[in-house]
Every structure is written in C-alpha cells, then in structure tokens.
Write an enzyme that holds these catalytic residues in place. Structure first.
Site, PDB file in Angstrom:
ATOM      1  N   CYS A 139       0.835  -1.208   0.000  1.00 33.45           N
ATOM      2  CA  CYS A 139       0.000   0.000   0.000  1.00 33.45           C
ATOM      3  C   CYS A 139       0.865   1.250   0.000  1.00 33.45           C
ATOM      4  CB  CYS A 139      -0.933   0.001   1.207  1.00 33.45           C
ATOM      5  SG  CYS A 139      -1.976   1.474   1.331  1.00 33.45           S
ATOM      6  N   CYS A 180      -0.447   4.068   2.223  1.00 34.94           N
ATOM      7  CA  CYS A 180      -0.180   3.852   3.644  1.00 34.94           C
ATOM      8  C   CYS A 180       1.273   4.137   3.996  1.00 34.94           C
ATOM      9  CB  CYS A 180      -0.497   2.402   4.024  1.00 34.94           C
ATOM     10  SG  CYS A 180      -2.131   1.817   3.523  1.00 34.94           S
ATOM     11  N   ASP A 181       2.209   3.707   3.144  1.00 29.67           N
ATOM     12  CA  ASP A 181       3.616   3.669   3.537  1.00 29.67           C
ATOM     13  C   ASP A 181       4.546   4.520   2.684  1.00 29.67           C
ATOM     14  OD1 ASP A 181       2.928   1.789   5.505  1.00 29.67           O
ATOM     15  OD2 ASP A 181       3.076   0.149   4.079  1.00 29.67           O
TER      16      ASP A 181
END
Length: 343
Positions: free
Chosen positions: A136, A139-140
């Site tokens: 992701c 997300c990261d």
C-alpha cells in the site's frame, strides 16, 4: 448442546470488523466476532500507521488492532477463532458452518473478511513485509522520502502506486514481467511521462535483501528478453540476474477479496469477487447486500480505497444497519427497515 441464536455475528477482526463490534456492542447486540485465519487483518502487517485520525505520532498496526479489540470487549463483544466455510443464508436464522466444525445461527451477519494482497513469492518476503516491503503506497509511501523504490506490477494499480510514490522517492522503478503494461492507456501515459518513474521490462523480483532492523536494502531481479523469467528459470532456462540497492518495494499485483464462503449464496459480488452493497429506498448508500440480514464492511466491499479509516467508517455503518435490521426481526411490528428495500 445447541447454542442459542446470536443477534449478530461479525466475520473478520480487522479494522472494519472491530469498528462494527464496538458500535454493535454499545447497542447491546452482544456481537460475536469470528477472528478468521489472520486475526487483525492486513493492518497487522504495517509497522507504523501515520494517517489514522487521532494518532499524530503514529501507531503500530498491531497496536491499533489490539486497542480496537480491547475497546470492543469492554462493551461486551466476544471473540472466537474460526472462519466461515459455508453459509446458508436462506431465511431466518442465518446458518454459518465454521472451520472449527461448529454451526452458528444468527439473526444478522456483517461480512468484514477483507481482501488479501497478492504476493510475488520472492525469497524473504515473509520476513520483510511491513519492514520496507508493502502492499500500500498510500499507507507507507511517506516513509520512503529520498529512497529508490521498486513497484512490482503492470496494471492500473501499479501505475497509481508509482505515481503516488514519485511524490516522495528519488526514483521509482516499475518492474514488470512482460514488455507491455496491462494498465489503461491514460495511466500508462502518465507514468511514462513522469521524470522519476522508470521501467524494467521482462523482469521479475526474485529475492529481497535486508532485515527487520535495517528494512529492505536491496533486491535481486531476474530478466529474460521473452518475458516471464521466473517460469523460464524454473524450467532450467538462462536468465540474467542483477542485484539493485533500494529502500523499499511495493507489491501492486492486485487483491483477492475473502468471499469464497459466499459463492453458493445470493449475495451479489462483482467479477473480482467483491461484495456489492445496495442503496436504500431513497437511493442513499448502505452496507446492505442482496440478502436480507447480511451486511458488508471494509475492504471486502471496497476495491478502490482500502484504507484503515474507510474500513472503520463502513464498519460503524454496518453495525448501525444491522442494529436496525435486528430490531425488525425481533420486533416485527417495528418499521425501522422496510422489507421492500431488499433486492
């Protein structure tokens, strides 16, 4: 001894399931949460969560899940191991056959079983998932400012990941096993026109290098001019091998919704297997499915966003929808939900 019929069963213990459990428990539904094969879901693979509202310093994915479970248990939710292997959703009560061999009966079911990211099968991916290896970018990606990173895949998702990562990383290299992308023309053009995005054609990821202390430090790539080099190597063919230094690797080869147990039911799913939720009689969104008493929340019904905060939101919605439905089942004279809205 036959167990009594549950008011609500929640399948899945990720953020969507936990959010549903908190809301349902506070409504005195005494929900039973089935943890599934991977308690906590995909978020447990994330070491740091920085984009979940209310945690300005970030929080570990596992810790966030643990806190959610404690919160749900505080209000009366119970948790059990096991997953649904078969569901009989024709009429009341709904009947759920579990992997433990037990059969549960329930008035309502919230499906929050999530979607599992597809993995490549490279060496060391189990050890490094969440430590520089991610599924992701949203997300990261911000953890990789100034890094050189790889994106594995060739579809629209891979192009979206690459374009997002290009905001932070020095270079983004898209690694694809063929010499042409599966992505749409517009997404392909955007990625190819970006100065920070490069492409490695007819190439696959073979080995990840690094450790949980250091994170990802490099990757071994294999290539062949005719594509699909991993398959050729497995058959004894000659391939070229190269090890590159990178600070992050992102898998973007798709997700598989965990909805196999719904195959023999009337719950509508799209071509990829995601649950399709239904609007109410006014056309407004709900978490209802095409089977009365069954609701869906989180990634299992969301092939687009796949974020913890959106999963939590739909989890609360599913609990509210389920609460209104259970009231009509237990109190037939109530009119909170009209039977005519169920497709």
């Amino acid at each position: 001894m036959r167990r009594k019929t549950q008011g609500l069963v929640i399948a899945g213990s990720g953020i969507a399931g936990l959010s549903a459990a908190v809301y349902a428990a506070r409504a005195d539904l005494n929900p039973l949460v089935l943890e599934g094969d991977e308690p906590g879901g995909q978020l447990t693979l994330t070491t740091d969560v920085e984009n979940y509202l209310g945690f300005p310093d970030g929080l570990g994915g596992m810790k966030l899940v643990q806190r959610g479970r404690e919160q749900a248990e505080r209000f009366g939710a119970t948790f059990e191991h096991g997953r649904i292997e078969h569901a009989d959703l024709d009429g009341q009560p709904l009947q759920l056959s579990l992997s433990t061999g037990e059969t549960l009966r329930t008035r309502a079911l919230v499906v929050a079983t999530g979607a599992s990211a597809r993995w490549v099968g490279a060496d060391n991916e189990d050890e490094l998932m969440g430590y520089g290896l991610s599924t992701c970018a949203t997300c990261d990606g911000a953890f990789h400012r100034g890094d050189d990173v790889l994106v594995i895949g060739g579809g629209d998702s891979a192009m979206e990941e690459a374009l997002f990562l290009a905001k932070f990383a020095d270079t983004v290299t898209v690694v694809h096993r063929r010499d042409e992308l599966r992505a749409s023309e517009i997404m392909t053009e955007r990625a190819r026109d970006h100065d920070a995005i490069e492409f490695r054609w007819n190439t696959e990821l073979d080995v990840l290098h690094g450790s949980q202390n250091e994170g990802v430090t490099g990757a071994t790539l294999i290539s062949h001019p005719d594509g699909h080099p991993t398959k050729r190597a497995a058959n004894g063919g000659d391939v070229e091998t190269e090890t590159v230094a990178v600070g992050g690797v992102f898998y973007a080869i798709g997700h598989t919704p965990n909805t196999g147990f719904l195959e023999d039911t009337d719950v509508d799913r799209d071509e990829a297997g995601y649950v399709v939720t239904q609007p109410d009689e006014t056309g407004r969104m709900t978490t209802r499915t095409t089977v009365e008493g069954v609701f869906a929340a989180g990634d299992v019904a969301d092939p687009r966003y796949r974020q913890a905060v959106t999963a939590a939101g739909t989890g609360s919605m599913a609990a509210l929808d389920a609460e209104a439905y259970v009231e009509t089942v237990e109190n037939p004279n109530e009119t909170t939900v009209s039977a005519s809205v169920w497709a």
